[in-house]
Design a protein around this motif. Structure first.
Motif, PDB file in Angstrom:
ATOM      1  N   CYS A  59     -25.848 -21.089  -3.957  1.00 20.51           N
ATOM      2  CA  CYS A  59     -25.393 -20.937  -5.314  1.00 20.51           C
ATOM      3  C   CYS A  59     -26.218 -19.422  -5.679  1.00 20.51           C
ATOM      4  O   CYS A  59     -27.488 -19.435  -5.607  1.00 20.51           O
ATOM      5  CB  CYS A  59     -25.718 -21.856  -6.439  1.00 20.51           C
ATOM      6  SG  CYS A  59     -25.121 -21.284  -7.851  1.00 20.51           S
ATOM      7  N   ILE A 128     -22.843 -18.648  -9.332  1.00 19.35           N
ATOM      8  CA  ILE A 128     -21.637 -18.259  -8.302  1.00 19.35           C
ATOM      9  C   ILE A 128     -21.867 -19.145  -6.922  1.00 19.35           C
ATOM     10  O   ILE A 128     -22.655 -18.760  -6.098  1.00 19.35           O
ATOM     11  CB  ILE A 128     -21.533 -16.818  -8.004  1.00 19.35           C
ATOM     12  CG1 ILE A 128     -21.341 -15.900  -9.273  1.00 19.35           C
ATOM     13  CG2 ILE A 128     -20.256 -16.757  -7.014  1.00 19.35           C
ATOM     14  CD1 ILE A 128     -21.452 -14.596  -9.078  1.00 19.35           C
ATOM     15  N   PHE A 163     -17.085 -21.522  -6.219  1.00 20.69           N
ATOM     16  CA  PHE A 163     -16.018 -21.208  -7.149  1.00 20.69           C
ATOM     17  C   PHE A 163     -14.490 -20.915  -6.611  1.00 20.69           C
ATOM     18  O   PHE A 163     -14.563 -20.350  -5.710  1.00 20.69           O
ATOM     19  CB  PHE A 163     -16.689 -19.832  -7.792  1.00 20.69           C
ATOM     20  CG  PHE A 163     -15.595 -19.003  -8.609  1.00 20.69           C
ATOM     21  CD1 PHE A 163     -15.334 -19.482  -9.698  1.00 20.69           C
ATOM     22  CD2 PHE A 163     -15.223 -17.971  -8.028  1.00 20.69           C
ATOM     23  CE1 PHE A 163     -14.545 -18.743 -10.506  1.00 20.69           C
ATOM     24  CE2 PHE A 163     -14.249 -17.124  -8.888  1.00 20.69           C
ATOM     25  CZ  PHE A 163     -14.177 -17.655 -10.104  1.00 20.69           C
ATOM     26  N   VAL A 174     -15.429 -12.328 -13.207  1.00 22.02           N
ATOM     27  CA  VAL A 174     -16.742 -13.211 -13.020  1.00 22.02           C
ATOM     28  C   VAL A 174     -16.629 -14.110 -14.142  1.00 22.02           C
ATOM     29  O   VAL A 174     -17.167 -15.484 -14.136  1.00 22.02           O
ATOM     30  CB  VAL A 174     -18.048 -12.576 -12.780  1.00 22.02           C
ATOM     31  CG1 VAL A 174     -19.066 -13.363 -12.638  1.00 22.02           C
ATOM     32  CG2 VAL A 174     -17.809 -11.593 -11.519  1.00 22.02           C
ATOM     33  N   ALA A 177     -15.612 -17.514 -13.561  1.00 23.50           N
ATOM     34  CA  ALA A 177     -16.618 -18.742 -12.747  1.00 23.50           C
ATOM     35  C   ALA A 177     -17.445 -19.443 -13.654  1.00 23.50           C
ATOM     36  O   ALA A 177     -17.433 -20.797 -13.242  1.00 23.50           O
ATOM     37  CB  ALA A 177     -17.681 -17.619 -12.189  1.00 23.50           C
TER      38      ALA A 177
END
Length: 181
Positions: A59, A128, A163, A174, A177
């Protein structure tokens, strides 16, 4: 317990738990050992410069830059040919939740930073997650870019879901996300 991504931010007691992740950072540091700490990339792929690449599961936990001036950042997950995130690097932090700071070296930004106690540069703590692989590129490469990308890398077999952009989003940003986590 495996504290990954955003959980580490909203569960403070997780800081006292043993971590199973290996932390890594990709940055623009001078790989020759000097003080030329900008615009150093892992490699070039065509017109793109690879800023970070790692095997998962893992991540991204932090993205920082002093002053993104040009280039489109692309984040590829699990070796898919199409990026899950694609936008101008300078706009990425406007779209990311959990972001702060002001970018650019200008008299206005110096004054704003001093008056509002806002850090110079731009930082995002938007997680992420990725299951198998991640690659972050910039195209065209910025010839004066300071950057750092931090990630937690977990042992093989650790359950992490990558994701996934919502359907019917031709160019997801983003901020989607966090909605997906």
């Amino acid at each position: 317990m495996n504290s990954s991504g955003i959980e580490s931010l909203y569960r403070p007691l997780a800081l006292a738990e043993a971590r199973i992740a290996r932390c890594m950072m990709a940055s623009s540091y001078d790989r020759r050992g000097g003080n030329h700490d900008w615009s150093n990339y892992i490699r070039r792929e065509g017109n793109a410069a690879v800023m970070m690449e790692a095997e998962g599961p893992g991540c991204i936990t932090r993205i920082w830059t002093a002053d993104p001036q040009k280039g489109t950042v692309r984040i590829f997950l699990d070796r898919h040919p199409k990026p899950i995130i694609e936008c101008p690097f300078a706009q990425l932090f406007d779209q990311l939740p959990l972001s702060q700071g002001i970018g650019g070296e200008s008299p206005e930004h110096y004054e704003q930073s001093k008056a509002e106690s806002v850090p110079m540069g731009l930082t995002s703590y938007c997680p992420i997650p990725f299951e198998r692989h991640i690659k972050v590129t910039i195209d065209p490469e910025d010839d004066y870019l300071y950057y750092q990308i931090n990630a937690d890398i977990y042992p093989a077999g650790t359950p992490i879901e990558s994701f996934v952009a919502p359907p019917n989003q031709p160019n997801p940003t983003v901020c989607l996300a966090v909605n997906a986590i």
